[in-house]
Design an enzyme around this catalytic site. Structure first.
Site, PDB file in Angstrom:
ATOM      1  N   GLY A   1      -7.849  -7.267  -1.418  1.00  0.00           N
ATOM      2  CA  GLY A   1      -8.012  -8.200  -0.302  1.00  0.00           C
ATOM      3  C   GLY A   1      -7.414  -9.565  -0.586  1.00  0.00           C
TER       4      GLY A   1
ATOM      5  N   GLY B   1     -12.891  -3.830  -0.038  1.00  0.00           N
ATOM      6  CA  GLY B   1     -14.274  -3.355   0.118  1.00  0.00           C
ATOM      7  C   GLY B   1     -14.662  -2.393  -0.989  1.00  0.00           C
TER       8      GLY B   1
ATOM      9  N   ARG C   1       0.826  -1.211   0.000  1.00  0.00           N
ATOM     10  CA  ARG C   1       0.000   0.000   0.000  1.00  0.00           C
ATOM     11  C   ARG C   1       0.860   1.262   0.000  1.00  0.00           C
ATOM     12  NH1 ARG C   1      -4.699  -2.306   3.918  1.00  0.00           N
ATOM     13  NH2 ARG C   1      -6.023  -3.015   2.232  1.00  0.00           N
TER      14      ARG C   1
ATOM     15  N   LYS D   1     -17.857 -15.081   2.078  1.00  0.00           N
ATOM     16  CA  LYS D   1     -19.172 -14.465   2.332  1.00  0.00           C
ATOM     17  C   LYS D   1     -20.024 -14.280   1.086  1.00  0.00           C
ATOM     18  CE  LYS D   1     -17.539 -11.637   5.976  1.00  0.00           C
ATOM     19  NZ  LYS D   1     -16.789 -10.490   5.571  1.00  0.00           N
TER      20      LYS D   1
HETATM   21  P1  AMP Z   1     -14.098 -13.098   1.515  1.00  0.00           P
HETATM   22  O1  AMP Z   1     -13.588 -12.091   2.489  1.00  0.00           O
HETATM   23  O2  AMP Z   1     -15.549 -13.326   1.611  1.00  0.00           O
HETATM   24  O3  AMP Z   1     -13.631 -12.809   0.088  1.00  0.00           O
HETATM   25  O4  AMP Z   1     -13.427 -14.480   1.926  1.00  0.00           O
HETATM   26  C1  AMP Z   1     -12.070 -14.777   1.773  1.00  0.00           C
HETATM   27  C2  AMP Z   1     -11.774 -16.043   2.499  1.00  0.00           C
HETATM   28  O5  AMP Z   1     -12.600 -17.066   1.996  1.00  0.00           O
HETATM   29  C3  AMP Z   1     -10.377 -16.549   2.375  1.00  0.00           C
HETATM   30  O6  AMP Z   1      -9.693 -16.346   3.575  1.00  0.00           O
HETATM   31  C4  AMP Z   1     -10.550 -18.033   2.087  1.00  0.00           C
HETATM   32  O7  AMP Z   1      -9.781 -18.873   2.924  1.00  0.00           O
HETATM   33  C5  AMP Z   1     -11.997 -18.262   2.375  1.00  0.00           C
HETATM   34  N1  AMP Z   1     -12.535 -19.414   1.638  1.00  0.00           N
HETATM   35  C6  AMP Z   1     -12.329 -19.759   0.361  1.00  0.00           C
HETATM   36  N2  AMP Z   1     -12.890 -20.928   0.063  1.00  0.00           N
HETATM   37  C7  AMP Z   1     -13.491 -21.361   1.189  1.00  0.00           C
HETATM   38  C8  AMP Z   1     -14.233 -22.521   1.540  1.00  0.00           C
HETATM   39  N3  AMP Z   1     -14.483 -23.478   0.635  1.00  0.00           N
HETATM   40  N4  AMP Z   1     -14.682 -22.638   2.802  1.00  0.00           N
HETATM   41  C9  AMP Z   1     -14.438 -21.673   3.698  1.00  0.00           C
HETATM   42  N5  AMP Z   1     -13.750 -20.559   3.440  1.00  0.00           N
HETATM   43  C10 AMP Z   1     -13.278 -20.388   2.201  1.00  0.00           C
END
Ligand code: AMP
Length: 396
Positions: free
Chosen positions: A355, A378, A34, A206
């Site tokens: 991210g 975000g 950053r 999420k």
């Molecule tokens: P997000 O902030 O929603 O983009 O989530 C990112 C996170 O999703 C990363 O840290 C990944 O480890 C997690 N992730 C990816 N695939 C899976 C999965 N199959 N089950 C649980 N977490 C996951």
């Protein structure tokens, strides 16, 4: 108004940067991406002989101060200080940075008054003042008084309506810095002028974060490939047994209606790497369709990887947000890695959200092979949702 059109010579230019860097226990910066992202703007201002005043946030210090007792051996004042950033920036720019212990007040005002052209001041973490997040008018005015021109170069913060992002530019002539200009250019191209086939890849944990993105992209897009933890809520909505996989119960209904709306445009994984726990020592299996109870999906399976590649291979535009598996554990990172490597070798517009997706691409050493890697997690999601980002709207 564009930065290139502004006469900044000998002027006090107040720049909102995103120096919200990760620090380890000993307050060493573990990733200076950053800081480096701000260099094009800073080098330009130096070349043009401006007086540069930098302001940023770092973490959420007031949240921690309100909690007691403090568990770390560092006090919040140390842990959330931008002082280590000043040192790193000195190394990167090869010149002295004057670090001030606050971002407003008499001392700051007098330091700013004594600046010569080419001088750089870094103000202390804006979020030590609760007024920053409240977008307090008086606090914004005090910050604005330090400069003659405001530049927004903190893409990671433009989705927040805080004092330093939307308050300050009410008082000063304002423009985007080169980083924000570049981010806007790529996201506008994606949303308003994308060449087809246009494919989105969505993953991560999420679902709720990405519903707005799917809704906004569906009319513009050829396919949305869904993987990662969010895929299981969609599979559940189709009545597939997902075992103990990540599930967002509250989003099953909306997932069902998105699948109906999207029809064949939305592609879900057809096989999975499943584990009996989220750990390097887990037992692993590849399954098609149903996931047995007690097991959870941790990555897309090899068949899905092939299917995703088939869809991606003719793409002219790709946007990717969210890893396709728990890539932080190497054994669960194959899907993300193979898709990232495949995209890296395609000759098309490839935009990677900030991210975790940016972290994954960096982990696989593919950063230079992408058209653009966003610096805002975000902010990039909200951009793709079609929302107006307050820190950008205010510049218009
Ligand atoms: P997000 O902030 O929603 O983009 O989530 C990112 C996170 O999703 C990363 O840290 C990944 O480890 C997690 N992730 C990816 N695939 C899976 C999965 N199959 N089950 C649980 N977490 C996951």
């Amino acid at each position: 108004m564009q930065l290139k059109d502004i006469d900044v010579e000998n002027k006090r230019v107040l720049v909102r940067v995103d120096f919200n860097v990760p620090l380890d226990e000993n307050l060493n910066i573990t990733d200076d991406k950053r800081i480096r992202a701000a260099l094009p703007t800073l080098n330009y201002l130096l070349e043009k002989k401006a007086k540069i005043i930098l302001m940023s946030h770092l973490g959420r210090p007031l949240k921690e101060i309100s909690k007691s007792p403090v568990t770390s051996h560092q006090s919040p004042a140390q842990k959330y200080s931008l002082k280590p950033v000043a040192k790193r920036l000195e190394e990167l720019l090869g010149r002295r940075i004057e670090f001030l212990n606050d971002c407003i007040g008499a001392k700051v005002e007098s330091a700013v008054k004594n600046m010569q052209s080419d001088d750089i001041i870094l103000l202390e973490n804006l979020r030590f003042h609760s007024e920053e997040k409240k977008n307090d008018k008086e606090f914004s005015r005090q910050l604005a008084n330090l400069g003659e021109i405001f530049l927004e170069d903190a893409f990671g913060a433009v989705h927040r309506a805080h004092a330093s992002t939307v308050g300050v530019p009410q008082f000063l002539p304002a423009a985007a810095g080169f980083l924000v200009e570049k981010e806007i250019k790529f996201f506008e191209q994606i949303l308003k002028n994308s060449q087809k086939p246009f494919i989105a890849i969505l993953g991560g944990a999420k679902v709720s974060d990405k519903i707005g993105v799917i809704e906004n992209l569906l009319p513009k897009i050829d396919n949305i490939l869904i993987g990662g933890g969010m895929a299981y809520t969609f599979l559940k909505a189709q009545g597939v047994n997902i075992g103990s996989s990540k599930l967002e119960e509250g989003s099953v209904e909306i997932a069902r209606s998105l699948l109906e709306k999207g029809g064949e445009k939305i592609i879900l994984p057809s096989d999975h790497l499943i584990a009996d726990k989220v750990d390097v020592s887990a037992h692993l299996k590849i399954v098609e369709k149903e996931i047995p109870d007690g097991w959870l999906g941790v990555d897309i399976g090899p068949q899905s990887v092939e299917r995703f590649k088939q869809v991606l291979k003719t793409a002219k535009t790709i946007v990717w947000n969210g890893p396709l598996g728990i890539f932080e554990i190497d054994a669960f990172g194959r899907g993300t890695k193979e898709v990232a490597e495949f995209i890296a070798n395609l000759d098309c517009l490839k935009v990677i959200g900030g991210g975790d997706t940016a972290a994954a691409v960096a982990k696989f050493g593919l950063e230079n092979k992408m058209s653009h890697i966003s610096t805002g997690g975000g902010a990039s999601l909200e951009y793709l949702e079609g929302k107006e980002l307050p820190g950008i709207a205010v510049l218009r």
